[in-house]
Design a protein around this motif. Sequence first.
Motif, PDB file in Angstrom:
ATOM      1  N   GLU A  77      55.487 -39.795  54.104  1.00 58.70           N
ATOM      2  CA  GLU A  77      54.302 -40.578  54.367  1.00 58.70           C
ATOM      3  C   GLU A  77      54.684 -42.040  54.667  1.00 58.70           C
ATOM      4  O   GLU A  77      55.417 -42.695  54.100  1.00 58.70           O
ATOM      5  CB  GLU A  77      53.347 -40.571  53.100  1.00 58.70           C
ATOM      6  CG  GLU A  77      52.754 -39.186  52.978  1.00 58.70           C
ATOM      7  CD  GLU A  77      51.823 -39.253  51.972  1.00 58.70           C
ATOM      8  OE1 GLU A  77      50.720 -40.010  51.573  1.00 58.70           O
ATOM      9  OE2 GLU A  77      51.938 -38.301  50.721  1.00 58.70           O
ATOM     10  N   GLY A  78      53.618 -42.667  55.644  1.00 60.02           N
ATOM     11  CA  GLY A  78      53.830 -43.903  56.094  1.00 60.02           C
ATOM     12  C   GLY A  78      54.728 -43.783  57.608  1.00 60.02           C
ATOM     13  O   GLY A  78      54.546 -44.669  58.497  1.00 60.02           O
ATOM     14  N   THR A  79      55.735 -42.865  57.665  1.00 57.42           N
ATOM     15  CA  THR A  79      56.289 -42.568  59.078  1.00 57.42           C
ATOM     16  C   THR A  79      56.111 -41.354  59.332  1.00 57.42           C
ATOM     17  O   THR A  79      57.055 -40.813  60.118  1.00 57.42           O
ATOM     18  CB  THR A  79      57.802 -42.906  58.913  1.00 57.42           C
ATOM     19  OG1 THR A  79      58.301 -42.256  57.738  1.00 57.42           O
ATOM     20  CG2 THR A  79      57.738 -44.585  58.498  1.00 57.42           C
ATOM     21  N   ALA A  80      55.075 -40.569  59.229  1.00 56.57           N
ATOM     22  CA  ALA A  80      54.903 -39.185  59.271  1.00 56.57           C
ATOM     23  C   ALA A  80      54.897 -38.725  60.930  1.00 56.57           C
ATOM     24  O   ALA A  80      55.665 -37.789  61.320  1.00 56.57           O
ATOM     25  CB  ALA A  80      53.584 -38.456  58.816  1.00 56.57           C
ATOM     26  N   ILE A  81      54.217 -39.690  61.644  1.00 57.73           N
ATOM     27  CA  ILE A  81      54.317 -39.550  62.832  1.00 57.73           C
ATOM     28  C   ILE A  81      55.564 -39.287  63.830  1.00 57.73           C
ATOM     29  O   ILE A  81      55.908 -38.414  64.433  1.00 57.73           O
ATOM     30  CB  ILE A  81      53.297 -40.148  63.733  1.00 57.73           C
ATOM     31  CG1 ILE A  81      52.046 -39.949  63.148  1.00 57.73           C
ATOM     32  CG2 ILE A  81      53.264 -39.716  65.316  1.00 57.73           C
ATOM     33  CD1 ILE A  81      51.352 -38.539  63.295  1.00 57.73           C
ATOM     34  N   PRO A  82      56.364 -40.294  63.492  1.00 52.14           N
ATOM     35  CA  PRO A  82      57.745 -40.302  64.288  1.00 52.14           C
ATOM     36  C   PRO A  82      58.636 -39.341  63.449  1.00 52.14           C
ATOM     37  O   PRO A  82      59.662 -39.082  64.227  1.00 52.14           O
ATOM     38  CB  PRO A  82      58.448 -41.810  63.929  1.00 52.14           C
ATOM     39  CG  PRO A  82      57.516 -42.480  63.005  1.00 52.14           C
ATOM     40  CD  PRO A  82      55.911 -41.785  63.401  1.00 52.14           C
ATOM     41  N   ASP A  83      58.469 -39.160  62.345  1.00 52.69           N
ATOM     42  CA  ASP A  83      59.416 -38.239  61.524  1.00 52.69           C
ATOM     43  C   ASP A  83      59.122 -36.730  62.213  1.00 52.69           C
ATOM     44  O   ASP A  83      60.021 -35.942  62.512  1.00 52.69           O
ATOM     45  CB  ASP A  83      59.003 -37.935  60.056  1.00 52.69           C
ATOM     46  CG  ASP A  83      59.506 -39.157  59.387  1.00 52.69           C
ATOM     47  OD1 ASP A  83      60.284 -40.008  59.846  1.00 52.69           O
ATOM     48  OD2 ASP A  83      58.999 -39.450  58.271  1.00 52.69           O
TER      49      ASP A  83
ATOM     50  N   PHE B 278      48.082 -50.542  45.390  1.00 54.36           N
ATOM     51  CA  PHE B 278      47.825 -49.356  44.555  1.00 54.36           C
ATOM     52  C   PHE B 278      48.223 -47.993  44.925  1.00 54.36           C
ATOM     53  O   PHE B 278      48.669 -47.140  44.290  1.00 54.36           O
ATOM     54  CB  PHE B 278      46.425 -49.346  44.242  1.00 54.36           C
ATOM     55  CG  PHE B 278      46.051 -48.621  42.940  1.00 54.36           C
ATOM     56  CD1 PHE B 278      46.040 -49.244  41.632  1.00 54.36           C
ATOM     57  CD2 PHE B 278      45.827 -47.215  43.100  1.00 54.36           C
ATOM     58  CE1 PHE B 278      45.997 -48.461  40.419  1.00 54.36           C
ATOM     59  CE2 PHE B 278      45.449 -46.578  42.017  1.00 54.36           C
ATOM     60  CZ  PHE B 278      45.419 -47.015  40.442  1.00 54.36           C
ATOM     61  N   ALA B 279      48.551 -47.780  46.173  1.00 54.68           N
ATOM     62  CA  ALA B 279      49.279 -46.927  46.880  1.00 54.68           C
ATOM     63  C   ALA B 279      50.629 -46.681  46.466  1.00 54.68           C
ATOM     64  O   ALA B 279      51.308 -47.379  46.182  1.00 54.68           O
ATOM     65  CB  ALA B 279      49.100 -46.841  48.549  1.00 54.68           C
ATOM     66  N   PHE B 280      51.216 -45.559  46.525  1.00 54.68           N
ATOM     67  CA  PHE B 280      52.590 -45.272  46.037  1.00 54.68           C
ATOM     68  C   PHE B 280      53.483 -45.831  46.703  1.00 54.68           C
ATOM     69  O   PHE B 280      54.732 -46.146  46.471  1.00 54.68           O
ATOM     70  CB  PHE B 280      52.881 -43.621  45.746  1.00 54.68           C
ATOM     71  CG  PHE B 280      53.456 -42.892  46.786  1.00 54.68           C
ATOM     72  CD1 PHE B 280      54.580 -42.856  47.181  1.00 54.68           C
ATOM     73  CD2 PHE B 280      52.490 -42.297  47.601  1.00 54.68           C
ATOM     74  CE1 PHE B 280      55.126 -42.087  48.198  1.00 54.68           C
ATOM     75  CE2 PHE B 280      52.720 -41.574  48.825  1.00 54.68           C
ATOM     76  CZ  PHE B 280      54.037 -41.630  49.165  1.00 54.68           C
ATOM     77  N   LYS B 281      53.171 -45.981  48.317  1.00 55.98           N
ATOM     78  CA  LYS B 281      54.300 -46.808  48.932  1.00 55.98           C
ATOM     79  C   LYS B 281      53.293 -47.485  49.863  1.00 55.98           C
ATOM     80  O   LYS B 281      52.026 -47.042  50.299  1.00 55.98           O
ATOM     81  CB  LYS B 281      55.075 -45.875  49.615  1.00 55.98           C
ATOM     82  CG  LYS B 281      54.563 -44.915  50.371  1.00 55.98           C
ATOM     83  CD  LYS B 281      55.640 -43.692  51.040  1.00 55.98           C
ATOM     84  CE  LYS B 281      56.524 -44.248  52.082  1.00 55.98           C
ATOM     85  NZ  LYS B 281      57.320 -43.277  52.769  1.00 55.98           N
ATOM     86  N   ALA B 282      53.696 -48.108  50.979  1.00 56.76           N
ATOM     87  CA  ALA B 282      52.923 -48.999  52.151  1.00 56.76           C
ATOM     88  C   ALA B 282      52.862 -47.892  53.256  1.00 56.76           C
ATOM     89  O   ALA B 282      53.329 -46.977  53.332  1.00 56.76           O
ATOM     90  CB  ALA B 282      54.018 -50.069  52.683  1.00 56.76           C
ATOM     91  N   ASP B 283      51.799 -48.153  53.859  1.00 58.79           N
ATOM     92  CA  ASP B 283      51.522 -47.427  55.402  1.00 58.79           C
ATOM     93  C   ASP B 283      50.849 -46.114  54.848  1.00 58.79           C
ATOM     94  O   ASP B 283      50.874 -45.152  55.618  1.00 58.79           O
ATOM     95  CB  ASP B 283      52.474 -47.358  56.208  1.00 58.79           C
ATOM     96  CG  ASP B 283      52.876 -48.714  56.556  1.00 58.79           C
ATOM     97  OD1 ASP B 283      51.860 -49.500  56.887  1.00 58.79           O
ATOM     98  OD2 ASP B 283      53.950 -48.974  56.982  1.00 58.79           O
ATOM     99  N   THR B 284      50.155 -45.938  53.612  1.00 60.79           N
ATOM    100  CA  THR B 284      49.645 -44.788  53.319  1.00 60.79           C
ATOM    101  C   THR B 284      48.313 -45.146  52.356  1.00 60.79           C
ATOM    102  O   THR B 284      48.503 -45.990  51.655  1.00 60.79           O
ATOM    103  CB  THR B 284      50.448 -43.921  52.551  1.00 60.79           C
ATOM    104  OG1 THR B 284      49.598 -42.536  52.346  1.00 60.79           O
ATOM    105  CG2 THR B 284      50.940 -44.181  51.237  1.00 60.79           C
TER     106      THR B 284
END
Length: 443
Positions: free
Chosen positions: A151-157, A318-324
């Motif tokens: 999550e956060g880099t899903a599209i390039p992944d 509060f999200a578990f990581k950035a960009d999500t």
Amino acid sequence: MAVIADRCPGIQVTVVDLNAERIAAWNDPDLSQLPVYEPELDAVVGRARGQNLHFTTAVEEAIAAADMVFISVNTPTKTRGLGAGQASDLRWVEASARTVAQAARGHTIVVEKSTLPVRTAEVIQTILSAATGDGNGCSFSVLSNPEFLAEGTAIPDLEAPDRVLIGGDDPAAIAALAAIYGQWVPAERILTTNLWSSELSKLTANAFLAQRISSINSIAAVCEATGADVREVAKAIGADSRIGAKFLQAGPGFGGSCFQKDILNLVYLYRHYGLEEVAAYWEQVVTLNTWQQQRIARLVVTRLFGTVSGKRIGVLGFAFKADTNDTRESPAIRICRDLLEEGAILQILDPKVEEGQITAGLVQPAGGGEGSWLPVADVHQAASGADALLLLTEWQAFAQIDWPAVAAVMRQPAWLFDTRAKADGAAARAAGLNVWTVGEGSG
């Protein structure tokens, strides 16, 4: 599915769900209102939606028309009954398989996309085989195709994956799925295995990544005690090609929908097969993750003169990581709950998480603490009247805070607790704040 549609214009992709509100959100003309926040996702959906990407609640009709069906439902950890707390709850997988069995026409390739326990494909095959015996002319092939995106880099992944894994025992079905990915993924990155190896590979990949997080957090604790700096240690060991630099960032522990769930599922699997020592080994990864979050909450209380009752604490992220906008198993939940138990007043800021999600995460059991929380719109509001700021999610905006302005509205002596090493600690100190950064020893 959006990326497959975007990369394969000749394939019609239909995403179905029983939740009409969710489907309506995916069909909303305003792409900023999609129910999942993921960088670049809006652009991908915008290019394909209405062309060869469709969202509908007509589940049976879509299955009947499909040559290939991906089962992509939630597999949460069981909360009661056999295996509670560790085993995966497969009710939605079973329900999906039964729906496919009833609605499919002709030959259908059924693909496991959810993260599943080893040998779940056997359950799906059994259900589908019962339908095959009904004399309706249906037949099925079952494949495992676990997802390795982050999550956060899903599209390039997805657009440039390290690998695509396909497990199965039907060469024609494997070739059909491989041909879809082969329209943009190099052939050498498409790996094929048997079903069971594919299912286990997903659980193992997540377990190894989570293990690295718990390992570096254990090193961070001793760095703080001895005067070492975990970032310097991580750089040194990450330069070893046998170890590598990824997943060596100390922080408040891992979160998200997969890591804890998948490790606990492995623990259940090991115990099922009598491998108690191995089960205890992997269980400790989760135990250490919980310990890290509890340690951070205790540290905040200790530094604020042993009590946070009635004190305001600004929570940044509060999200578990950035960009999500995903808050599932977010470290912020346990840390904030512990502070609420101590009576703190939390002023919570996250650029993508909605108030309802925070509310759901912070629901306390009966008899919980006397603390309270409120959502705020910016860092200035989070800091207003606060004794401390607690940075829990590594959003880029938190690296660019106007510390003199923030310090001016805080109650002194004030603290910054940076669990992500994201903020400008030197600037915060220069503005008069005390600063604690994860893994940074005082010597």
